[in-house]
Design a protein around this motif. Sequence first.
Motif, PDB file in Angstrom:
ATOM      1  N   GLU A  62       0.807  -1.210   0.000  1.00  0.00           N
ATOM      2  CA  GLU A  62       0.000   0.000   0.000  1.00  0.00           C
ATOM      3  C   GLU A  62       0.847   1.270   0.000  1.00  0.00           C
ATOM      4  O   GLU A  62       0.454   2.271  -0.563  1.00  0.00           O
ATOM      5  N   LEU A  63       1.999   1.177   0.617  1.00  0.00           N
ATOM      6  CA  LEU A  63       2.876   2.353   0.594  1.00  0.00           C
ATOM      7  C   LEU A  63       3.446   2.501  -0.811  1.00  0.00           C
ATOM      8  O   LEU A  63       3.650   1.530  -1.505  1.00  0.00           O
ATOM      9  N   MET A 113       6.601   7.266  -3.846  1.00  0.00           N
ATOM     10  CA  MET A 113       6.416   8.719  -3.845  1.00  0.00           C
ATOM     11  C   MET A 113       6.036   9.239  -2.457  1.00  0.00           C
ATOM     12  O   MET A 113       6.346  10.367  -2.118  1.00  0.00           O
ATOM     13  N   GLU A 114       5.355   8.400  -1.672  1.00  0.00           N
ATOM     14  CA  GLU A 114       4.977   8.851  -0.333  1.00  0.00           C
ATOM     15  C   GLU A 114       6.177   8.918   0.601  1.00  0.00           C
ATOM     16  O   GLU A 114       6.168   9.645   1.579  1.00  0.00           O
ATOM     17  N   HIS A 120       6.944   5.255   8.376  1.00  0.00           N
ATOM     18  CA  HIS A 120       5.683   5.157   7.664  1.00  0.00           C
ATOM     19  C   HIS A 120       5.072   3.769   7.804  1.00  0.00           C
ATOM     20  O   HIS A 120       3.863   3.629   7.877  1.00  0.00           O
ATOM     21  N   LYS A 163       3.270   3.637  11.047  1.00  0.00           N
ATOM     22  CA  LYS A 163       2.011   4.401  11.011  1.00  0.00           C
ATOM     23  C   LYS A 163       0.967   3.661  10.184  1.00  0.00           C
ATOM     24  O   LYS A 163      -0.215   3.658  10.508  1.00  0.00           O
ATOM     25  N   GLU A 164       1.447   3.040   9.105  1.00  0.00           N
ATOM     26  CA  GLU A 164       0.537   2.311   8.239  1.00  0.00           C
ATOM     27  C   GLU A 164      -0.124   1.176   9.004  1.00  0.00           C
ATOM     28  O   GLU A 164      -1.326   0.974   8.931  1.00  0.00           O
ATOM     29  N   ILE A 193      -0.500   1.016  12.170  1.00  0.00           N
ATOM     30  CA  ILE A 193      -1.384   1.577  13.189  1.00  0.00           C
ATOM     31  C   ILE A 193      -2.734   1.928  12.582  1.00  0.00           C
ATOM     32  O   ILE A 193      -3.771   1.578  13.118  1.00  0.00           O
ATOM     33  N   VAL A 194      -2.722   2.605  11.435  1.00  0.00           N
ATOM     34  CA  VAL A 194      -4.017   3.027  10.915  1.00  0.00           C
ATOM     35  C   VAL A 194      -4.800   1.870  10.318  1.00  0.00           C
ATOM     36  O   VAL A 194      -6.006   1.959  10.185  1.00  0.00           O
ATOM     37  N   GLU A 214      -5.110  -0.850  11.771  1.00  0.00           N
ATOM     38  CA  GLU A 214      -5.766  -1.514  12.892  1.00  0.00           C
ATOM     39  C   GLU A 214      -7.185  -1.016  12.989  1.00  0.00           C
ATOM     40  O   GLU A 214      -7.446   0.160  12.842  1.00  0.00           O
ATOM     41  N   MET A 266       2.688  13.597   7.765  1.00  0.00           N
ATOM     42  CA  MET A 266       2.826  12.555   6.750  1.00  0.00           C
ATOM     43  C   MET A 266       2.617  13.232   5.397  1.00  0.00           C
ATOM     44  O   MET A 266       2.026  14.307   5.328  1.00  0.00           O
ATOM     45  N   PRO A 267       3.093  12.609   4.334  1.00  0.00           N
ATOM     46  CA  PRO A 267       2.902  13.230   3.021  1.00  0.00           C
ATOM     47  C   PRO A 267       1.411  13.301   2.646  1.00  0.00           C
ATOM     48  O   PRO A 267       0.625  12.467   3.084  1.00  0.00           O
ATOM     49  N   GLU A 279       0.072  12.603  -0.115  1.00  0.00           N
ATOM     50  CA  GLU A 279      -0.352  11.409  -0.857  1.00  0.00           C
ATOM     51  C   GLU A 279      -0.853  10.326   0.085  1.00  0.00           C
ATOM     52  O   GLU A 279      -1.836   9.651  -0.187  1.00  0.00           O
ATOM     53  N   THR A 280      -0.115  10.168   1.197  1.00  0.00           N
ATOM     54  CA  THR A 280      -0.500   9.136   2.149  1.00  0.00           C
ATOM     55  C   THR A 280      -1.877   9.434   2.725  1.00  0.00           C
ATOM     56  O   THR A 280      -2.720   8.549   2.825  1.00  0.00           O
ATOM     57  N   ARG A 309      -4.517   8.617   0.329  1.00  0.00           N
ATOM     58  CA  ARG A 309      -4.720   7.172   0.207  1.00  0.00           C
ATOM     59  C   ARG A 309      -5.492   6.645   1.413  1.00  0.00           C
ATOM     60  O   ARG A 309      -6.413   5.845   1.273  1.00  0.00           O
ATOM     61  N   TRP A 310      -5.129   7.130   2.591  1.00  0.00           N
ATOM     62  CA  TRP A 310      -5.829   6.669   3.798  1.00  0.00           C
ATOM     63  C   TRP A 310      -7.313   6.993   3.709  1.00  0.00           C
ATOM     64  O   TRP A 310      -8.155   6.210   4.094  1.00  0.00           O
ATOM     65  N   TRP A 348      -9.851  10.179  15.985  1.00  0.00           N
ATOM     66  CA  TRP A 348      -9.144   9.128  15.263  1.00  0.00           C
ATOM     67  C   TRP A 348      -7.686   9.050  15.717  1.00  0.00           C
ATOM     68  O   TRP A 348      -7.157   7.979  15.980  1.00  0.00           O
ATOM     69  N   HIS A 392      -5.723   5.974  17.678  1.00  0.00           N
ATOM     70  CA  HIS A 392      -4.581   5.269  17.087  1.00  0.00           C
ATOM     71  C   HIS A 392      -3.247   5.731  17.669  1.00  0.00           C
ATOM     72  O   HIS A 392      -2.199   5.408  17.121  1.00  0.00           O
TER      73      HIS A 392
END
Lengths: 574, 273, 231
Positions: free
Chosen positions: A442-443, A446-447, A563, A566-567, A569-570, A572, C14-15, C17-18, C21-22, C47, C51
């Motif tokens: 998913e990452l 570019m991010e 990242h 964090k990915e 974590i979110v 979850e 965070m960027p 883009e992220t 996407r989220w 939120w 988290h």
Amino acid sequence: MAAGRGLRLSPRYIFYSMDERLKLIIIGAIVGIFGGLASVALNRSLRYVSEILNTIRHVRYAPLLPAIGAAFSSIFLRHVVRDLGAHSVPEVIYSVSRKGGLLRLRSSFSRLVSGFLTIASGGSAGPEAPVVISGASIGSNIGTIFNLRDRQREVIVGCGAAAAIASIFNAPFAGIAFSLEVILGEWTIINLAPIAIASVVGTEVSRILQGNQIPFHHRIFHSGALDLVACIGLAALTSLGSIILIRLLKMAESHFKKVTSIFWLRAALGGLIVGIIGLFLPQVLGEGYEVIRRVIGEQYSPGIVISGFATLGKIVATSLTIGSGGSGGLFAPCLVIGSLMGLFYQSTIASVFPSVMWAGESYFALLGMAGVLSSVLQAPLTGIFLVVEITGGYDFIVPVVLVSVISATISHYFEPFSVYHQELIRRGELLRPRTDARVLAELSVMELLEKDCLLVHPEMRLKEFVSIVQRSHRNYFPVVDSKTGSFLGMIHLDDVRPYLFNPGLYESVIVGEIMNTNIYTVSPDDELADIISVFDREHTWSLPVVQDGKFLGLISKATLMDHYRKELIVQEEK
Amino acid sequence: MKNQLLHVFRNTPFGRETLLQSVYFCRMTKTPINVYIPEFPQFLMYFEKEIVTVDLDRAFLRDPETAREHAEQIIRSQGLKPNFFTPKRFTASTLPDIPVDFRYMTCPRTISNLSTKVSLGYIGPRVRNIIKNASFPVIIPSPVYKEWKRITVFFGGSANAINAFKAGIKISQLSGLPLTLFTEIEDPYTEESYRDILRENMLYDEIEKGNVNWLFFDKGRLMEDLYNVPHDALIVVGAYGHGLIKELFFGSTLETIQSVLPNSMVIVGPNFL
Amino acid sequence: MKLNAREVARLIDMPEETIQRWIRKGSLPAVEINGKYMVREDDLRKWADKHNIVLNEEQRDTGSEPKRKDVSIYKAMHRGGVFYGIKGDNVKDVLEDMVRVVTLPENLDKKMLLELLLEREKLASTGIGEGIAIPHPRTTPKDLLPWPIISTCFLEKEVDFNAIDGKPVFVAFMMLSPSIKTHLDMLSRLSFCLRDKEFVNFLRCIPREEDLLEKVRLMETRLKPTSSTQS
């Protein structure tokens, strides 16, 4: 909740502001209705047509029927709805693991029709896969209408699949288990509620419209300790059968491709052979619910030889039908194979140990069904729930669990993945939620891109470089051509540290001389999983990202780690 | 993919013209080109809310041996670096997924039907579907390669028109070619109301800087007024105006433009980012 | 209050883009307004709380002081003021008197400050030679101090500070900074000035406050901006 504020609020607004879980449950119920309807539609038409066709089964040209059906089915898929793609359920799983559960609208009916053509004409395949795809696709499109986000849509796709299975077998638990075990691959509270609702609603719809598919009256089995011991043998036998089925299927697929490149001829050829087998063993034709019904109703006792041949015949016919490009799934064939195998096993042990009072044929037939299903799908829970729900009695649960689990475990040695997952795993596309692969998938590069690096040019003197080092807070300095801007190399502080403190070199050394040109670069389209392996291989902490020769930025392990966490974590669900 | 232009190559003389157009566009806007030479008769584009299935007409799959060679020749002849796209993902073994994060994509007026259908006034359903979903502008080239020397943006005041203007500014900046705004004044509005729309969207600077030439037409005869669009202009236009029926047809302005003007067009859809 | 993706991105560092996407994936609650995703601030807070994600509050109102660290020693000295005739025969007494006379932000406890200064002095002398000392606390009371402060204190008589070169100290620059980084930046600037013999001699003449500050301002313009002023 909005009732107090009166009617000024539109239903639409109320719906959108609703709690996520409640919303999913309501949509799940809607999808359940449609999934149930899809399964009823396919089943009804299958039953109707097979009644007509049964009257002409004895005609001389009957073996041609499956051939014609399979050919039409593949032509329909290819040219009428233009729905390409051989494997059906894996497509749903792929969509859930990669594409946020997006499925095409055409899939909601195309497989129903093609599956109908294949199965009704006598092809040995199950209607479950078409119904699952149909239900999943309806779910996906309803989810989109309701403006759901990817993750919610994935759950609704699972709802569709669950409703399909649940309504075919009148078995809501099996639907839930199938959806969670095979399609979504995770059990969470958020998933469970809508899927359970969809399952129940789907079951109810089919119950109202057509009654039970595999009717079986609850009865007590008179089984003893010896029967339990015999179960172990049956488990081994079913896993053997499953392995044969899976391997034959793969073989059939690759061999048919070699025979001819004309897809409909291929399907017709497969159908023709099935038709010929059907001349001798009519049990192998079609989806085979009738066979299961008779076997577990103990109205069918063909003896060791016939049941043995029928089992093999069904395995071969199924591999041929599906491997040649016919439309349909493995679910029902698995059950038929399992029931015939149970029958065969019971007759065998009854003749070897005639003195023992064995439990009835249906006992072993049901266990055989659970065993084969569990090992082919690598989904023991689905197998267990399905059989338990068909029999409607929980006193049966010990042998079922035993056979399912043992059978799945044994075949896991030889065929470690579910038939639905094999292809995806081979391609690296089976991404279960919150796994390493999923997070990395998913990452995107570019991010993670760090753009705040100071660029240096090859003609810069060391002195200038030192002053840049002073201002920078990074250890890596990409070198780019000052005119074209194309990437030339990198300087890692560790490599040049000794020179930096030697003012004698300040004027005589230029950046071009100390840069490292032998640097591995990555492109923004690269997969992170690949980039990580580059990190490991190169023993580096930062890699330059370069596209079309231009330097875009750095990607570093540290940022990746940040990242990544964090990915996780979110992702979850809380 | 981010900054590239996607071109699906048809290995026919018609496909050559299309590719030449793409290459010209790339050269002018300094965008790297990425050419997909299809191996399968279908591909999927997973947009945010819809999967677009693109069926390719058979011409796309003709002579795969020479396709790459032809494409490379054309691209190199214009001094660009050829880049070929190989699908990484497949929904099924013969069904590749094409990413949707390109900066531009070139589509002929029809991608699924034989190129004999290509004519003014016809844009195939797949191409429409891509435009509807894409976050990138879609380039619909004229049937024969023709260089353009200026850019004309149609501005009718809608949100899509604003996006079209943004896309036009971008192309104009990258290529250094002059930009003309073309506005057909609609009934209740006046020239000033269109200017206000740009001001609200902080785009009026561009006009004030004097980079943009703004033409207004108030006769309400779009068909005739379109004759004023130069033959060597690249048209930039938003997919929908204020219309309601968005599923089947584009806005009436676009339908008129695409059936009257033979120029190359850049169509900006509602999901443009 | 609704935030767009860029604002959310800044808030959780965070960027963009992220974040987009989220939102698309449904990991981050959002509403769609005219085809653009917006996040309600309440939702975001809930939120983030759920988290364990820390929001970067101060990043939001840019332009506020703590972010752009002010590392001009001229300004710091201006804030801190110049004091003459500090009494005392030893380090402790001098520091005591200094803390007594200087003007400090109200919430800064003078007693605590003195303890911190003495503690630092115990570790190693802050006398950097040429009769100059830069007393400062080892750890800075962060929240209490929005800006760095330098208070210039001329001593009544020279005092032995155990300086590196053994020379007795005649002037002390008491330096308080909100962070280590600012502290180092200030220190490097100040020592740049103090390396200048002419400046030290100028100090020895015990100049008037205006003259001193003007001199520092001039010297500082010759300095290149440090990295932190750039970013």
